[in-house]
Design a protein around this motif. Structure first.
Motif, PDB file in Angstrom:
ATOM      1  N   TRP A 161      -8.830   4.648  -2.532  1.00 39.77           N
ATOM      2  CA  TRP A 161      -9.083   3.447  -1.973  1.00 39.77           C
ATOM      3  C   TRP A 161      -8.633   3.187  -0.935  1.00 39.77           C
ATOM      4  O   TRP A 161      -8.507   2.814   0.257  1.00 39.77           O
ATOM      5  CB  TRP A 161      -9.373   1.804  -2.754  1.00 39.77           C
ATOM      6  CG  TRP A 161     -10.253   1.089  -2.124  1.00 39.77           C
ATOM      7  CD1 TRP A 161      -8.184  -0.190  -2.018  1.00 39.77           C
ATOM      8  CD2 TRP A 161     -10.594   0.344  -1.204  1.00 39.77           C
ATOM      9  NE1 TRP A 161      -8.904  -1.724  -1.125  1.00 39.77           N
ATOM     10  CE2 TRP A 161     -10.310  -0.788  -0.209  1.00 39.77           C
ATOM     11  CE3 TRP A 161     -11.259   1.309  -0.566  1.00 39.77           C
ATOM     12  CZ2 TRP A 161     -10.609  -1.284  -0.096  1.00 39.77           C
ATOM     13  CZ3 TRP A 161     -12.472   0.015   0.256  1.00 39.77           C
ATOM     14  CH2 TRP A 161     -12.063  -1.290   1.130  1.00 39.77           C
ATOM     15  N   VAL A 162      -7.071   3.118  -0.923  1.00 32.78           N
ATOM     16  CA  VAL A 162      -6.161   2.584   0.172  1.00 32.78           C
ATOM     17  C   VAL A 162      -6.141   3.652   1.228  1.00 32.78           C
ATOM     18  O   VAL A 162      -5.987   3.203   2.705  1.00 32.78           O
ATOM     19  CB  VAL A 162      -4.293   1.979  -0.543  1.00 32.78           C
ATOM     20  CG1 VAL A 162      -3.222   2.728   0.547  1.00 32.78           C
ATOM     21  CG2 VAL A 162      -4.502   1.888  -1.724  1.00 32.78           C
ATOM     22  N   LEU A 193      -8.474   6.498 -12.446  1.00 32.59           N
ATOM     23  CA  LEU A 193      -8.565   4.872 -11.675  1.00 32.59           C
ATOM     24  C   LEU A 193      -7.121   4.430 -10.568  1.00 32.59           C
ATOM     25  O   LEU A 193      -7.626   4.380  -9.768  1.00 32.59           O
ATOM     26  CB  LEU A 193      -7.696   3.960 -12.509  1.00 32.59           C
ATOM     27  CG  LEU A 193      -8.717   3.944 -13.858  1.00 32.59           C
ATOM     28  CD1 LEU A 193      -8.770   2.198 -15.067  1.00 32.59           C
ATOM     29  CD2 LEU A 193     -10.402   3.493 -13.074  1.00 32.59           C
ATOM     30  N   SER A 194      -6.064   5.998 -11.663  1.00 34.18           N
ATOM     31  CA  SER A 194      -4.921   6.537 -10.022  1.00 34.18           C
ATOM     32  C   SER A 194      -5.113   6.996  -8.839  1.00 34.18           C
ATOM     33  O   SER A 194      -5.279   6.270  -7.844  1.00 34.18           O
ATOM     34  CB  SER A 194      -4.004   6.607 -10.603  1.00 34.18           C
ATOM     35  OG  SER A 194      -3.407   6.195 -11.284  1.00 34.18           O
ATOM     36  N   ALA A 196       1.763   1.612  -3.700  1.00 30.76           N
ATOM     37  CA  ALA A 196       0.823   1.798  -4.590  1.00 30.76           C
ATOM     38  C   ALA A 196       0.630   3.553  -3.985  1.00 30.76           C
ATOM     39  O   ALA A 196       0.038   3.806  -5.316  1.00 30.76           O
ATOM     40  CB  ALA A 196      -0.377   1.278  -4.419  1.00 30.76           C
ATOM     41  N   THR A 230       0.736   5.863  -7.390  1.00 32.00           N
ATOM     42  CA  THR A 230      -0.081   6.931  -8.224  1.00 32.00           C
ATOM     43  C   THR A 230      -0.839   8.309  -7.592  1.00 32.00           C
ATOM     44  O   THR A 230      -0.444   9.182  -8.912  1.00 32.00           O
ATOM     45  CB  THR A 230      -1.953   5.852  -7.322  1.00 32.00           C
ATOM     46  OG1 THR A 230      -1.125   6.436  -6.213  1.00 32.00           O
ATOM     47  CG2 THR A 230      -1.990   4.627  -7.598  1.00 32.00           C
ATOM     48  N   TYR A 284      -7.848   4.543  -6.385  1.00 32.65           N
ATOM     49  CA  TYR A 284      -7.277   2.980  -5.619  1.00 32.65           C
ATOM     50  C   TYR A 284      -6.293   3.761  -5.309  1.00 32.65           C
ATOM     51  O   TYR A 284      -6.240   3.855  -3.842  1.00 32.65           O
ATOM     52  CB  TYR A 284      -6.254   2.620  -7.059  1.00 32.65           C
ATOM     53  CG  TYR A 284      -5.224   1.951  -6.796  1.00 32.65           C
ATOM     54  CD1 TYR A 284      -5.982   0.258  -5.438  1.00 32.65           C
ATOM     55  CD2 TYR A 284      -4.567   1.861  -5.594  1.00 32.65           C
ATOM     56  CE1 TYR A 284      -5.731  -0.615  -5.186  1.00 32.65           C
ATOM     57  CE2 TYR A 284      -3.889   0.105  -5.259  1.00 32.65           C
ATOM     58  CZ  TYR A 284      -4.913  -1.000  -4.874  1.00 32.65           C
ATOM     59  OH  TYR A 284      -3.806  -1.964  -3.788  1.00 32.65           O
ATOM     60  N   HIS A 285      -5.131   5.172  -5.061  1.00 31.91           N
ATOM     61  CA  HIS A 285      -4.959   6.128  -3.676  1.00 31.91           C
ATOM     62  C   HIS A 285      -6.320   6.045  -2.992  1.00 31.91           C
ATOM     63  O   HIS A 285      -5.435   6.641  -1.914  1.00 31.91           O
ATOM     64  CB  HIS A 285      -4.552   7.416  -4.805  1.00 31.91           C
ATOM     65  CG  HIS A 285      -3.833   8.176  -3.720  1.00 31.91           C
ATOM     66  ND1 HIS A 285      -2.758   8.066  -3.886  1.00 31.91           N
ATOM     67  CD2 HIS A 285      -4.252   8.921  -3.218  1.00 31.91           C
ATOM     68  CE1 HIS A 285      -1.877   8.859  -2.861  1.00 31.91           C
ATOM     69  NE2 HIS A 285      -2.602   9.696  -2.470  1.00 31.91           N
ATOM     70  N   ASP A 317       0.511  -1.195   0.162  1.00 31.86           N
ATOM     71  CA  ASP A 317      -0.042   0.068  -0.503  1.00 31.86           C
ATOM     72  C   ASP A 317       0.870   1.284   0.223  1.00 31.86           C
ATOM     73  O   ASP A 317       0.146   2.428  -0.804  1.00 31.86           O
ATOM     74  CB  ASP A 317      -0.956   0.155   1.134  1.00 31.86           C
ATOM     75  CG  ASP A 317      -2.060  -0.811   0.403  1.00 31.86           C
ATOM     76  OD1 ASP A 317      -1.990  -1.545  -0.397  1.00 31.86           O
ATOM     77  OD2 ASP A 317      -2.752  -1.387   2.122  1.00 31.86           O
TER      78      ASP A 317
END
Length: 122
Positions: free
Chosen positions: A80-81, A73-74, A25, A29, A77-78, A22
């Motif tokens: 979400w983490v 999308l990045s 990630a 991102t 996802y960023h 994470d």
């Protein structure tokens, strides 16, 4: 008398084991979003036409739509983490935490679908 401490290579590790993945990630991102921002700023400040048509022409090319979607999308996802870590750290009841995580996933997937609809609808 042997002392059995939980330090060293044979210690019992518990938890989600998300740490390094994470962390990486989040950095990857963030770099993608930063590079996209630089590209967008260069394109914007190099533009001659500051109208709607000029702005829409930036996103008329397929590669810019794809770059924008990858960046979004990045971003999702960023987010979400980050939000998952907040739920895991601060919401202790498992049912509430799971519900919040599922709602977060549904919201982020819906945002991604809406972003695709907007980008390819132009």
């Amino acid at each position: 008398m042997a002392i059995h401490n939980q330090i060293g290579p044979k210690r019992l590790v518990v938890g989600a084991h998300y740490g390094l993945r994470d962390w990486l990630a989040q950095r990857v991102t963030a770099v993608i979003m930063a590079v996209y921002t630089v590209i967008l700023l260069v394109w914007f400040f190099g533009a001659q036409d500051f109208s709607y048509e000029g702005w829409a022409s930036i996103f008329a090319t397929q590669w810019m739509k794809l770059a924008t979607f990858v960046t979004l999308l990045s971003l999702f996802y960023h987010a979400w983490v980050g939000i998952r870590d907040i739920w895991m750290d601060y919401v202790k009841p498992v049912g509430v935490r799971l519900t919040l995580q599922v709602l977060s996933i549904v919201w982020l997937v819906a945002c991604a679908a809406f972003a695709a609809q907007i980008l390819w609808g132009v």
